[in-house]
Design an enzyme around this catalytic site. Structure first.
Site, PDB file in Angstrom:
ATOM      1  CE1 TYR A   5      -8.029  -0.245  36.939  1.00 23.65           C
ATOM      2  CE2 TYR A   5      -9.946  -1.670  36.939  1.00 23.65           C
ATOM      3  CZ  TYR A   5      -8.600  -1.467  37.192  1.00 23.65           C
ATOM      4  OH  TYR A   5      -7.842  -2.497  37.700  1.00 23.65           O
TER       5      TYR A   5
ATOM      6  N   PRO B  36      -4.189 -12.040  33.042  1.00 28.00           N
ATOM      7  CG  PRO B  36      -6.213 -13.224  33.029  1.00 28.00           C
ATOM      8  CD  PRO B  36      -5.625 -11.874  33.347  1.00 28.00           C
ATOM      9  CG  LEU B  37      -5.937 -13.472  28.285  1.00 27.26           C
ATOM     10  CD1 LEU B  37      -7.183 -12.814  27.687  1.00 27.26           C
ATOM     11  CD2 LEU B  37      -5.661 -14.815  27.601  1.00 27.26           C
ATOM     12  N   GLY B  38      -1.539 -11.728  29.704  1.00 26.76           N
ATOM     13  CA  GLY B  38      -0.355 -10.902  29.425  1.00 26.76           C
ATOM     14  C   GLY B  38      -0.728  -9.595  28.763  1.00 26.76           C
TER      15      GLY B  38
HETATM   16  N1  LIG Z   1      -4.863  -4.794  40.347  1.00 21.36           N
HETATM   17  C1  LIG Z   1      -4.242  -4.208  39.363  1.00 21.36           C
HETATM   18  O1  LIG Z   1      -3.289  -3.454  39.567  1.00 21.36           O
HETATM   19  C2  LIG Z   1      -4.663  -4.479  37.951  1.00 21.36           C
HETATM   20  C3  LIG Z   1      -3.808  -4.133  36.880  1.00 21.36           C
HETATM   21  C4  LIG Z   1      -4.240  -4.433  35.577  1.00 21.36           C
HETATM   22  C5  LIG Z   1      -5.477  -5.029  35.368  1.00 21.36           C
HETATM   23  N2  LIG Z   1      -6.294  -5.327  36.432  1.00 21.36           N
HETATM   24  C6  LIG Z   1      -7.609  -5.976  36.247  1.00 21.36           C
HETATM   25  O2  LIG Z   1      -7.422  -7.201  35.547  1.00 21.36           O
HETATM   26  C7  LIG Z   1      -8.235  -7.246  34.391  1.00 21.36           C
HETATM   27  C8  LIG Z   1      -7.559  -8.068  33.306  1.00 21.36           C
HETATM   28  O3  LIG Z   1      -6.253  -7.602  33.022  1.00 21.36           O
HETATM   29  P1  LIG Z   1      -5.883  -6.840  31.670  1.00 21.36           P
HETATM   30  O4  LIG Z   1      -7.120  -6.368  31.001  1.00 21.36           O
HETATM   31  O5  LIG Z   1      -4.823  -5.872  32.028  1.00 21.36           O
HETATM   32  O6  LIG Z   1      -5.133  -7.940  30.802  1.00 21.36           O
HETATM   33  P2  LIG Z   1      -5.540  -9.307  30.105  1.00 21.36           P
HETATM   34  O7  LIG Z   1      -6.802  -9.811  30.653  1.00 21.36           O
HETATM   35  O8  LIG Z   1      -4.329 -10.153  30.198  1.00 21.36           O
HETATM   36  O9  LIG Z   1      -5.684  -8.875  28.572  1.00 21.36           O
HETATM   37  C9  LIG Z   1      -6.610  -7.929  28.134  1.00 21.36           C
HETATM   38  C10 LIG Z   1      -6.322  -7.633  26.674  1.00 21.36           C
HETATM   39  O10 LIG Z   1      -6.459  -8.828  25.933  1.00 21.36           O
HETATM   40  C11 LIG Z   1      -7.360  -8.645  24.878  1.00 21.36           C
HETATM   41  N3  LIG Z   1      -8.144  -9.877  24.747  1.00 21.36           N
HETATM   42  C12 LIG Z   1      -8.907 -10.459  25.706  1.00 21.36           C
HETATM   43  N4  LIG Z   1      -9.458 -11.594  25.255  1.00 21.36           N
HETATM   44  C13 LIG Z   1      -9.037 -11.727  23.977  1.00 21.36           C
HETATM   45  C14 LIG Z   1      -9.257 -12.698  22.974  1.00 21.36           C
HETATM   46  N5  LIG Z   1     -10.015 -13.756  23.217  1.00 21.36           N
HETATM   47  N6  LIG Z   1      -8.678 -12.527  21.763  1.00 21.36           N
HETATM   48  C15 LIG Z   1      -7.874 -11.456  21.524  1.00 21.36           C
HETATM   49  N7  LIG Z   1      -7.612 -10.510  22.437  1.00 21.36           N
HETATM   50  C16 LIG Z   1      -8.199 -10.640  23.650  1.00 21.36           C
HETATM   51  C17 LIG Z   1      -8.215  -7.482  25.257  1.00 21.36           C
HETATM   52  O11 LIG Z   1      -8.657  -6.870  24.073  1.00 21.36           O
HETATM   53  P3  LIG Z   1      -9.901  -5.840  24.014  1.00 21.36           P
HETATM   54  O12 LIG Z   1      -9.534  -4.741  24.985  1.00 21.36           O
HETATM   55  O13 LIG Z   1      -9.881  -5.390  22.600  1.00 21.36           O
HETATM   56  O14 LIG Z   1     -11.115  -6.549  24.420  1.00 21.36           O
HETATM   57  C18 LIG Z   1      -7.246  -6.624  26.057  1.00 21.36           C
HETATM   58  O15 LIG Z   1      -6.515  -5.793  25.210  1.00 21.36           O
HETATM   59  C19 LIG Z   1      -8.448  -5.774  34.033  1.00 21.36           C
HETATM   60  O16 LIG Z   1      -9.595  -5.594  33.231  1.00 21.36           O
HETATM   61  C20 LIG Z   1      -8.584  -5.144  35.406  1.00 21.36           C
HETATM   62  O17 LIG Z   1      -9.899  -5.301  35.892  1.00 21.36           O
HETATM   63  C21 LIG Z   1      -5.876  -5.071  37.716  1.00 21.36           C
END
Ligand SMILES: NC(=O)c1ccc[n+]([C@@H]2O[C@H](COP(=O)([O-])OP(=O)(O)OC[C@H]3O[C@@H](n4cnc5c(N)ncnc54)[C@H](OP(=O)(O)O)[C@@H]3O)[C@@H](O)[C@H]2O)c1
Length: 337
Positions: free
Chosen positions: A63, A211-213
């Site tokens: 990252y 988890p938030l898509g």
């Molecule tokens: N193992 C893997 O291959 C893999 C792949 C993807 C992700 N991950 C890990 O999983 C974590 C979470 O996944 P993710 O970040 O992809 O997706 P997510 O948690 O489903 O969603 C993140 C997105 O949602 C927005 N968000 C979060 N809370 C919010 C709220 N209360 N209101 C409005 N928007 C909100 C964030 O905005 P902002 O950015 O503007 O805050 C960001 O754009 C990552 O940070 C990473 O550490 C792992």
């Protein structure tokens, strides 16, 4: 919100179990992939998470690349004992960001771990994941090298990400795996078929990522993100064209249920993931990602949203399994299946 502390959940079983906060914090977007970044804001968000008891932090060497681990290291300096620190290796990148491919060779495992420890400024990692399975290296060799890191005291627990049932079994036979990190949300439920039964059988926990898509389920996204955000590319089909319109209609249905429940759509989506621990029978600790204190505070509030059986059934009707449009990745070639 002040003074609230999240409960903990247990990933894995027996001597290789790890207690983590029920909701963690994904730090990826603080450095790359989801639009603009601001390091100070990222540090502030992590420190606020620790104050609220969201102490299970997720990063990876790729990252940034590399700078996300440095950011996390800066944020937790002086507070290491409060944190369950998870990072990952295996998606090799050059200093300039060029992707060099998936690498699970033992010598790479060793050097990647030392580099992560240096960047994080810590003497051990609590949960060290293989980020993607290297299909050219037997899993026993990669996990054998990871197990040596445990013996050396550099790593406390081992994890895999996006691994197939066969890989999980081979890995676990080499050294007990504490957690599988994989995508899981109201929009992404494939793991329920073949992966979860293996986790249940072997006593391995599930760490749902995205988890938030990737933000869709919060309702904050109403159009394809601007250029420069990875979700604007064909690598993320759910955010494009007709698929996006279908998915936004599903989010509207989640919003209606959330309104009736007195919470936000994102909180309802996270509460659903949290509720799956009882449904699936394995330890479940999601890691929603954000770079903003305001979103973090909202997300932590999901822990207070109790869902009844009726709520779960309503959500199932609002977002039937498989209703989401578009593959989760435009290119699935790095996924172990
Ligand atoms: N193992 C893997 O291959 C893999 C792949 C993807 C992700 N991950 C890990 O999983 C974590 C979470 O996944 P993710 O970040 O992809 O997706 P997510 O948690 O489903 O969603 C993140 C997105 O949602 C927005 N968000 C979060 N809370 C919010 C709220 N209360 N209101 C409005 N928007 C909100 C964030 O905005 P902002 O950015 O503007 O805050 C960001 O754009 C990552 O940070 C990473 O550490 C792992």
């Amino acid at each position: 919100m002040e003074g609230m502390t999240l409960t903990t959940r247990t990933l894995g079983t027996g001597p290789t179990a790890l207690d983590v906060s029920a909701l963690g914090l994904g730090c990826m977007g603080m450095s790359e992939f989801y639009g603009t970044t601001d390091e100070g804001q990222g540090v502030e968000t992590i420190q606020r998470a620790l104050d609220l008891g969201a102490t299970f932090l997720d990063t990876a060497d790729m990252y940034g690349p590399f700078v996300n681990e440095q950011l996390v290291g800066r944020a937790i300096a002086g507070r290491r004992e409060e944190v369950q620190l998870a990072t990952k290796f295996g998606n090799e990148r050059a200093e300039d960001g060029t992707r060099l491919g998936v690498n699970g060779r033992p010598e790479y495992v060793r050097s990647a771990c030392d580099a992560s420890l240096r960047r994080l400024g810590v003497d051990h990692i609590d949960l060290y994941y293989q980020h993607r399975v290297d299909k050219t290296v037997p899993i026993e060799e990669t996990v054998g090298a990871m197990a040596e890191l445990v013996e050396a005291g550099k790593v406390r627990h081992l994890g895999l990400s996006e691994a197939s049932p066969a890989t999980i079994r081979g890995a676990h036979a080499t050294y007990p795996i504490t957690a599988l990190q994989t995508e899981y949300s109201l929009f992404t439920r494939h793991v329920e078929d073949e992966i979860v039964p293996v986790l249940l059988e072997l006593g391995i926990g599930l760490v749902p990522y995205s988890p938030l898509g990737r933000g869709l389920l919060t309702g904050a996204i109403t159009q394809t993100p601007a250029e420069g955000d990875s979700r604007a590319t064909s690598y993320f089909p759910r955010f494009q064209g007709e698929a996006l319109q279908t998915n936004l209609a599903l989010v509207d249905a989640v919003r209606s249920l959330a309104d009736a429940k007195g919470c936000t759509p994102g909180q309802l989506a996270l509460a659903w993931v949290l509720a799956q621990q009882d449904v699936l029978g394995v330890g479940v600790a999601p890691i929603p990602g954000t770079k903003r204190v305001r979103y973090l505070e909202e997300n932590v509030g999901a822990a207070d949203v109790d869902l009844t059986d009726e709520d779960l059934a309503s959500l199932e009707r609002a977002v039937p399994r498989g209703a989401v449009a578009g593959e989760r990745y435009g290119d699935m070639s790095s996924i172990d299946a």
